[in-house]
Design an enzyme around this catalytic site. Structure first.
Site, short mmCIF file in Angstrom:
data_model
loop_
_atom_site.label_atom_id
_atom_site.label_comp_id
_atom_site.label_asym_id
_atom_site.label_seq_id
_atom_site.Cartn_x
_atom_site.Cartn_y
_atom_site.Cartn_z
CE1 TYR A 144 -3.83 2.37 0.77
CE2 TYR A 144 -2.63 3.16 2.45
CZ TYR A 144 -3.68 3.37 1.54
OH TYR A 144 -4.30 4.35 1.63
CG ASP A 239 5.88 3.48 1.00
OD1 ASP A 239 6.07 4.20 2.02
OD2 ASP A 239 4.84 3.49 0.41
CE LYS A 267 1.89 4.47 8.55
NZ LYS A 267 0.52 4.29 9.01
N1 PMP Z 1 2.87 3.95 2.49
C1 PMP Z 1 2.92 2.97 3.26
C2 PMP Z 1 3.81 1.94 3.32
C3 PMP Z 1 1.71 3.08 4.33
O1 PMP Z 1 1.86 1.90 5.34
C4 PMP Z 1 0.93 4.23 4.10
C5 PMP Z 1 -0.20 4.24 5.26
N2 PMP Z 1 -0.10 3.36 6.21
C6 PMP Z 1 1.05 5.13 3.28
C7 PMP Z 1 2.11 5.19 2.35
C8 PMP Z 1 0.18 6.24 3.42
O2 PMP Z 1 0.53 7.07 4.37
P1 PMP Z 1 -0.93 8.17 4.71
O3 PMP Z 1 -1.98 7.47 5.47
O4 PMP Z 1 -0.26 9.01 5.75
O5 PMP Z 1 -1.31 8.88 3.84
#
Ligand code: PMP
Length: 425
Positions: A144, A239, A267
């Site tokens: 994701y 990511d 995060k």
């Molecule tokens: N990349 C990864 C690996 C994630 O786990 C997440 C959200 N959990 C995101 C991108 C998107 O981040 P956000 O919810 O802060 O938009």
């Protein structure tokens, strides 16, 4: 467990917020439980509106590593906000946060702060496309990368939880340049590279997948991606929105010794407040406006209150170096739960990496999205509800990851294993 105030609050929320929640997985509908309303957090514990206490393994979906309401974070927020909540101008605290990130991630020469992980990945991929002059992006089923259009193809997290393979509202032409490979399967990457090589701008991956439940890379997988990207002149993007400062001070790339061209973060670097970041090789990053021709911007990017909170967390991590201890405790917890299931004759595979773990209800090792999907999600839902009743908050979906904080103690771990004995037995 009394839930009267929560029941009222959820009814109230549903009257003004879609589905009663501001992000789908918070509804707890996949585990057949009512949404939880938080009243406050303290260290490893979360208290709900009705005053029930939980050992919290959600930890704001991994955004918190020092536990709730840590004093260095509270102080940083108070200190920054006394002077104002933001100016739309540069501040020194942004430099401090950027420098702390750079020190921890040698692959990052330059970076940009943004407001969410979604924004970070969207911007990094635009930059990769601008830099290479190519359009295609390789992603992995079950990973994701936020909810921007191009990545809502066979994605993990809430898409997996609610069984939505592709979102309505994304025109097919917007995902035409998105190619989906299988995690931990270099052959699937090779096949895509052979067919589309010249057109591929980047390979984008969660180096340790956290959004199909926790799935670490097999030996050689990340090295293989590095080679595949180099072989076709594409960029490799890690990511690390979840894994950055979580798996080690320098994220998954330090742990596995593979250097990406670009990295996305989020995060933890915001100290629990909204943030994202992307960075990497200087020659690539310098293609961003105002130096270059790839546009990206943000009214609240680098907000001083958020940057202050994030810098406070990163300094505390540097001072205390807690990752080995976090890993030891998480491994003990994972082993304890797995042994409990073995004695009860219940098929359970507990995946663990650093302070992250997932309880998969299956007898097989989970290595990719296909094996994650084969797990018994009804059994997970029942396990989740029993653990919640016993005062342990796990992620409300089989396809998410649980997190330890530096505040979780050996006694919390022992109490969690005792709760699992009852929940599984
Ligand atoms: N990349 C990864 C690996 C994630 O786990 C997440 C959200 N959990 C995101 C991108 C998107 O981040 P956000 O919810 O802060 O938009």
């Amino acid at each position: 467990m009394d839930k009267a105030l929560i029941t009222n609050a959820f009814e109230r929320a549903k009257r003004s917020i879609v589905g009663g929640v501001n992000s789908p997985v918070r509804s707890f509908s996949a585990v057949g439980a009512p949404a939880l309303f938080a009243e406050r957090g303290e260290g490893a514990y979360l208290y709900d509106l009705d005053g029930n206490r939980y050992i919290d393994y959600l930890m704001s979906w991994g955004a918190i590593i020092l536990g709730h309401a840590h004093e260095v974070v509270r102080y940083a927020i108070e200190d920054a906000s006394k002077r104002g909540t933001g100016y739309g101008l540069s501040t020194e605290i942004e430099c401090e946060l950027a420098e702390l990130i750079k020190q921890a991630f040698p692959s990052i020469d330059l970076l940009r702060l943004v407001n969410s992980g979604t924004e970070a990945v969207m911007s990094a991929v635009r930059l990769a496309r601008g830099y290479t002059g190519r359009n295609k992006v390789v992603i992995f089923e079950g990973c994701y990368h936020g909810h921007s259009d191009a990545f809502l193809a066979k994605a993990g997290s809430g898409m997996a939880t609610f069984g939505i393979p592709k979102s309505k509202g994304v025109p097919p032409s917007f995902v035409r340049e998105t190619l989906v490979a299988q995690f931990n399967d270099l052959e699937s990457v090779k096949a895509i590279c052979e067919e589309h090589g010249e057109g591929i701008a980047c390979i984008l991956v969660e180096p340790v997948a956290g959004n199909m439940g926790l799935v670490p890379p097999r030996d050689g997988f990340l090295e293989g991606l590095r080679e595949a990207a180099d072989g076709i002149g594409a960029l490799l993007i890690f990511d690390e929105v979840i894994t950055g400062f979580r798996l080690s001070s320098g994220g998954a790339q330090k742990r596995y010794g593979v250097r990406p061209d670009l990295t996305t973060l989020g995060k933890i670097i915001g100290g629990g407040l909204p943030i994202g970041a992307f960075g990497g090789r200087g020659d690539i990053m310098e293609r961003l406006a105002p130096l270059g021709d790839v546009y990206q911007a943000g009214t609240l990017s680098g907000n001083p209150v958020v940057a202050g909170a994030g810098a406070a967390v990163l300094k505390e991590l540097k001072r205390t170096n807690p990752h080995a201890e976090l890993e030891r405790r998480a491994a003990e917890l994972a082993r304890g739960i797995e042994e409990t299931a073995r004695s009860a004759g219940v098929p359970l595979y507990v995946s663990q990496c650093g302070p992250m773990f997932t309880c998969f209800f299956t007898a097989e090792e989970v290595v990719d999205y296909k094996s994650a999907r084969e797990c018994d999600t009804d059994r997970y839902a029942s396990f989740f509800r029993k653990m919640l009743e016993a005062g342990v908050l796990l992620p409300p979906s089989q396809f998410e990851t649980a997190f330890l904080s530096t505040c979780h103690t050996d006694e919390d771990v022992a109490a969690t294993i005792r709760a699992a004995e009852k929940a599984i037995g």
